[in-house]
Design an enzyme around this catalytic site. Sequence first.
Site, short mmCIF file in Angstrom:
data_model
loop_
_atom_site.label_atom_id
_atom_site.label_comp_id
_atom_site.label_asym_id
_atom_site.label_seq_id
_atom_site.Cartn_x
_atom_site.Cartn_y
_atom_site.Cartn_z
CG ASN A 188 1.59 -64.30 -58.66
OD1 ASN A 188 2.17 -63.44 -57.03
ND2 ASN A 188 1.90 -64.67 -58.44
CD GLU A 189 6.37 -63.60 -58.39
OE1 GLU A 189 6.67 -64.16 -59.69
OE2 GLU A 189 6.64 -63.55 -57.39
CE1 TYR A 224 9.14 -66.84 -51.42
CE2 TYR A 224 8.54 -65.55 -53.76
CZ TYR A 224 8.40 -66.62 -52.62
OH TYR A 224 6.98 -66.84 -53.25
CD GLU A 247 4.48 -65.02 -54.12
OE1 GLU A 247 5.62 -65.43 -54.66
OE2 GLU A 247 3.30 -65.26 -54.85
CD GLN A 292 3.02 -71.03 -51.53
OE1 GLN A 292 3.08 -72.54 -51.07
NE2 GLN A 292 4.31 -70.37 -52.93
O1 AHR Z 1 6.22 -68.85 -53.98
C1 AHR Z 1 6.55 -69.81 -55.07
C2 AHR Z 1 5.94 -68.87 -56.28
O2 AHR Z 1 7.31 -67.23 -56.12
C3 AHR Z 1 4.93 -68.03 -56.62
O3 AHR Z 1 3.47 -68.54 -57.07
C4 AHR Z 1 5.29 -67.12 -57.30
O4 AHR Z 1 4.59 -65.90 -57.30
C5 AHR Z 1 6.14 -66.62 -57.11
O5 AHR Z 1 7.62 -66.70 -57.89
#
Ligand code: AHR
Length: 497
Positions: free
Chosen positions: A175-176, A242, A298, A347
Site C-alpha cells: 500500500n502506498e 482524497y 482509497e 473508511q
Molecule cells: O486512510 C488513511 C490513510 O490514507 C491510509 O492508511 C493510507 O493508505 C492513506 O495515506
Amino acid sequence: MTNSHKVVVHADWKVGTISRHIYGHFAEHLGRCIYEGLWVGEDSPIPNTDGIRNDVLEALRKLNIPNLRWPGGCFADEYHWKDGIGPRESRKRMINTHWGGVVENNHFGTHEFFRLCELLETEPYICGNVGSGTVQEMSEWVEYMTFDGESPLANLRKENGREKPWKLKYFGVGNENWGCGGSMHPEYYADLYRRYQTYVRQYGDNRIYKIAGGANVDDYRWTEVLMRKAGSLMDGLSLHNYTIPGSWENKKPALGFDEQDWHETMAKALHMDELITRHSTIMDQYDPARRVGLIVDEWGTWFLPEPGTNPGFLYQQNTMRDALVAAIHLHVFHKHCARVHMANLAQMVNVLQAVILTEGERMLLTPTYHVLEMFKVHQDAEALAIHGSFGEYESGGKTLPQITVSASVKDGVINVSMANLDPVRSADVSIELRGAAASYDASGTILAADHFEAHNTFDRPERVTQRPFEEAKWEDGVLSAQLPAASVAIVRLRAKA
Ligand code: AHR
C-alpha cells in the site's frame, strides 16, 4: 433561485457495466474503525455476533457492500499477520506506530476479518505487507488462508479452528509504497512487485486477483513505470486520491465551512474525473483491451480531526457536503466503468468519510451512508450514455457544472441519479429518455436538508435522512425533477405494462 437543465439519457446505448466493486469499503486498524466501530469483543455489553457489533452490522448489510479492504492503509505495511492468529489472550500487544501510537492488541486478525466478511456477505480484499514484511511472510499468509490440503500453514489454520480454506479473490501487494509503504521509487517497487507477486500462489481453484500498489493522486510517472515494467503480471493497479479542501499541510475543518470552502470541495471531488482519464490514458498504451483494472481503493474527504479527539484517529463529522462528494465520485466511477473495476471509500466507521459514526453503544448513519444506500441499485447495472446541459455553478471566478447525472439499467429498470452541487440554487432538471418504452412509472428518493452543513449527531441522528422524492414526475416522455440546493436524488423508472 432555480436553473433549468435538459438532459438526454440514451436507454439503448450501453457504455459498460458498473461493477458492484465500485461500491467497496475500507476498514483499517486506525482510530476507532476496527476497535469499537466494528469489533467490540464477545464479552462486550454491546450486543454482538462473535465480537462484531450487531447494530453496525445490521446497518452495513443494507448497503450491499461488495468487498472490504483490510488491514490498511499504512497499517498494512507494518502488519505481521501471525501476530493476529491463535488464542486472543496470548496475541502480541504492539504499538500502532502510524496511527496515534496506541496499543494494538491484535484481537481482530485474519479469522475475525473473514468472519466479518461472512456476516456482511462481502468479498475480502486483503492488503499484504511489502514495506516491512518478507516475501516468505506474504506467501505464507496466502497459503494459510487459501490452501486446502496438508501443509504447515494449512495445518496451523486448522489448529486455530478453521478446517477449510477461505475464498480470497482480491489481494493487494503493498500500500502506498511511494510513501508510508516504504518510500520507494516506482522502478524499485515495480521490481519488488514482480518478485512478491510470484509467491502469491493460486491454490486449488482459488483465483487471486493481484492488485499492485499504484500512484498518489497525479503521479502519472508511477503509473507509466508500473504498467511498463509489471503490467502483464497484475490484474489491477491502484490509485489513491482524497478530497482535501485547503492543502495536505493546511486542512480545514469538517464543520464550520462557508460557501467558498464548499465550492472548493466540489471542484476537488470533480478532479477525480481528470485523474482517472489521465491515468487510464497511460494504462491504455500498455493495455488497450483494459484487462487491468484501475482500483481506486482509497477515496473520500479528509478534514481536520474533530476538536478534542486524538489527531491520529482521523475522526471527522460528515455533512451534506460529504454526501455530494460521494455522489460526484460514484458518478465519475460509473462514467469510467470500463477501466475502474473497483473503488473503496475511506473508511467504513469512525474514520475520514465514514458511513457510520459510533460513540460507545450509540451509532448514527451519516449523509454519505444514505447516498451509498440510494445508489446501490447501480451495482452491476449497465451504464447508459448521457448528454445534455449541466449548467454552471460559479464561485470566486471558477465555474463547475451545477448538476451531475448518471443512469443505468438492470432487469429492465432504469435508475437515474442526480446531484445538485450548488448550495444555494435549486435545479429544474428535465430528462428525456431516448430509445426506450413509451411510458414509465417513476418513483424516487432524495437526500436534502435545511442547510448545506446539516449533519447527524448522536442527539439528533435523523436530521439528514432519505425521503420519497415526490416532486419527480414522468409526463409525456420526460422525467421532470426539481432538485433543491445541495441535494442528491435517484429516480427509478419502470416501464408500464
Ligand atoms: O486512510 C488513511 C490513510 O490514507 C491510509 O492508511 C493510507 O493508505 C492513506 O495515506
